[in-house]
Write an enzyme that holds these catalytic residues in place. Structure first.
Site, PDB file in Angstrom:
ATOM      1  N   LYS A  95      45.084 -40.564  20.105  1.00 50.49           N
ATOM      2  CA  LYS A  95      44.861 -39.531  21.124  1.00 50.49           C
ATOM      3  C   LYS A  95      44.302 -40.240  22.338  1.00 50.49           C
ATOM      4  O   LYS A  95      43.164 -40.708  22.338  1.00 50.49           O
ATOM      5  CB  LYS A  95      43.883 -38.463  20.613  1.00 50.49           C
ATOM      6  CG  LYS A  95      43.497 -37.473  21.708  1.00 50.49           C
ATOM      7  CD  LYS A  95      42.500 -36.436  21.229  1.00 50.49           C
ATOM      8  CE  LYS A  95      41.825 -35.794  22.434  1.00 50.49           C
ATOM      9  NZ  LYS A  95      40.864 -34.748  22.068  1.00 50.49           N
ATOM     10  N   GLY A 156      34.999 -28.696  25.696  1.00 52.72           N
ATOM     11  CA  GLY A 156      33.724 -28.104  25.321  1.00 52.72           C
ATOM     12  C   GLY A 156      33.343 -26.866  26.109  1.00 52.72           C
ATOM     13  O   GLY A 156      32.281 -26.284  25.880  1.00 52.72           O
ATOM     14  N   ALA A 183      41.655 -28.868  23.995  1.00 51.83           N
ATOM     15  CA  ALA A 183      40.410 -28.630  24.748  1.00 51.83           C
ATOM     16  C   ALA A 183      40.370 -27.274  25.436  1.00 51.83           C
ATOM     17  O   ALA A 183      41.383 -26.749  25.885  1.00 51.83           O
ATOM     18  CB  ALA A 183      40.165 -29.726  25.789  1.00 51.83           C
ATOM     19  N   GLY A 184      39.155 -26.734  25.488  1.00 52.07           N
ATOM     20  CA  GLY A 184      38.904 -25.503  26.230  1.00 52.07           C
ATOM     21  C   GLY A 184      38.912 -24.242  25.394  1.00 52.07           C
ATOM     22  O   GLY A 184      38.535 -23.172  25.873  1.00 52.07           O
ATOM     23  N   ASN A 205      37.449 -28.426  18.747  1.00 52.97           N
ATOM     24  CA  ASN A 205      36.303 -29.016  18.063  1.00 52.97           C
ATOM     25  C   ASN A 205      35.043 -28.179  18.274  1.00 52.97           C
ATOM     26  O   ASN A 205      34.522 -27.536  17.378  1.00 52.97           O
ATOM     27  CB  ASN A 205      36.098 -30.449  18.556  1.00 52.97           C
ATOM     28  CG  ASN A 205      35.075 -31.251  17.753  1.00 52.97           C
ATOM     29  OD1 ASN A 205      35.136 -32.469  17.696  1.00 52.97           O
ATOM     30  ND2 ASN A 205      34.130 -30.601  17.098  1.00 52.97           N
ATOM     31  N   THR A 206      34.594 -28.145  19.546  1.00 51.90           N
ATOM     32  CA  THR A 206      33.309 -27.510  19.854  1.00 51.90           C
ATOM     33  C   THR A 206      33.255 -26.052  19.409  1.00 51.90           C
ATOM     34  O   THR A 206      32.234 -25.601  18.881  1.00 51.90           O
ATOM     35  CB  THR A 206      33.040 -27.596  21.373  1.00 51.90           C
ATOM     36  OG1 THR A 206      33.215 -28.953  21.787  1.00 51.90           O
ATOM     37  CG2 THR A 206      31.632 -27.152  21.703  1.00 51.90           C
TER      38      THR A 206
END
Lengths: 256, 64
Positions: A95, A156, A183-184, A205-206
């Site tokens: 990645k 995040g 992301a996001g 993830n977050t």
């Protein structure tokens, strides 16, 4: 489902491994959700051998591993990190993150294309973390990338998909390319929306790791992703501005 | 000989990168770089260290 460099993903959820309250909760989040791909990283090893324990857990999960170049700001740094990751994790997948802006962590797409070319020529299978810019996407494909990972919103941030117009355009422009929203994502509804747009996977993830109950949130994300994908395959109706009665008018009693 | 390992100055007796990993007790699953250049595992035994070298020893960690 499209193949990612010849590999079929078990399902469309790619889950990050950072920021969980404990290794046990991280493991549980993967097992309960069934996420099939884990993103991992490389960091300085201390004497305590934390890296070995973490790696054993990931191996025991039996998931596909996608190492990242998180935090890299130059082509050289990213390329070196990719080489180190390939050796440690034993995979050609990388990645590719090349950060260009400190506050938004927006990718530096110029360096991204350059690094993608170098790594592809060196046998890597690059998953570029990119913006939703179509010309950059074209350049990445020309550089040898067979997967694109546009951001939904800054890493995040949990804001969901900032620009659905651009993401829809990317899907339409590259119908054969595996596309991942990376992301996001903050909520399952965001993940469902990504899949409803026809994206092939979601990387987050977050939103899971920092939720009050990461295990429950991981399950919720997987359900949303499955729902969104089914909806896309089911060919949704077009939105319209005015009402259209769903109950038939014919046969209605005259009562007024 | 004084070198920098993961950002920390250290006095070491090892003369090669492979020797250094052994001396530091880190022979496991790690990747190495010297002076910002990747050194593959196969070349560690023949990679001679010099005074002032900057060595990075990286291991699998959590990531997003």
């Amino acid at each position: 489902m499209k193949l990612f460099y010849g590999t079929a993903l078990p399902n469309p959820l790619m889950l990050g491994t950072a920021q969980y309250p404990s290794p046990a909760i991280l493991e549980q989040a993967f097992r309960t959700s069934g996420a099939g791909v884990a993103t991992v990283s490389l960091r300085r090893e201390g004497a305590e051998g934390a890296g070995a324990a973490f790696w054993k857990m990931i191996q025991d999960l039996g998931v596909l591993v996608l190492p990242n170049t998180a935090g890299c700001h130059t082509v050289k740094e990213a390329v070196t990190t990719a080489h180190m990751a390939r050796e440690v994790f034993g995979t050609r997948w990388i990645k590719l993150e090349l950060i260009g802006h400190t506050d938004s962590l927006q990718p530096d797409v110029f360096q991204l294309v350059e690094a993608a070319k170098i790594l592809t020529d060196d046998g890597f299978q690059v998953f570029p973390y990119t913006t939703d810019d179509l010309i950059v996407a074209e350049r990445l494909l020309a550089a040898g990338c067979e997967v694109l990972m546009p951001w939904g919103a800054p890493i995040g941030s949990g804001r969901g998909l900032s620009n659905t117009y651009a993401l829809r355009a990317m899907r339409a422009e590259f119908p054969e390319v595996p596309l991942v929203i990376d992301a996001g994502i903050g909520l399952p509804s965001h993940a469902a929306q990504a899949m409803e747009l026809g994206y092939d996977a979601v990387l987050l993830n977050t939103a899971v790791a920092r939720a009050g109950d990461p295990v429950a949130m991981a399950r919720a994300m997987m359900r949303a992703i499955e729902a969104g994908r089914l909806a896309y395959q089911a060919d949704p109706i077009e939105a319209r501005d005015m009402a259209e009665a769903s109950t038939p008018v014919i046969g209605k009693a005259f009562l007024s | 000989m004084k070198i920098v390992i993961n950002g920390e100055p250290r006095e070491v007796t090892a003369t090669t990168l492979a020797g250094l990993l052994e001396e530091r007790g880190l022979p496991g699953r790690v990747a190495t770089a010297v002076n910002e250049g990747f050194v593959p595992a196969t070349l560690r035994a023949s990679h001679v260290l010099r005074d002032g070298d900057r060595v990075e020893i990286l291991a699998p960690m959590q990531g997003g």
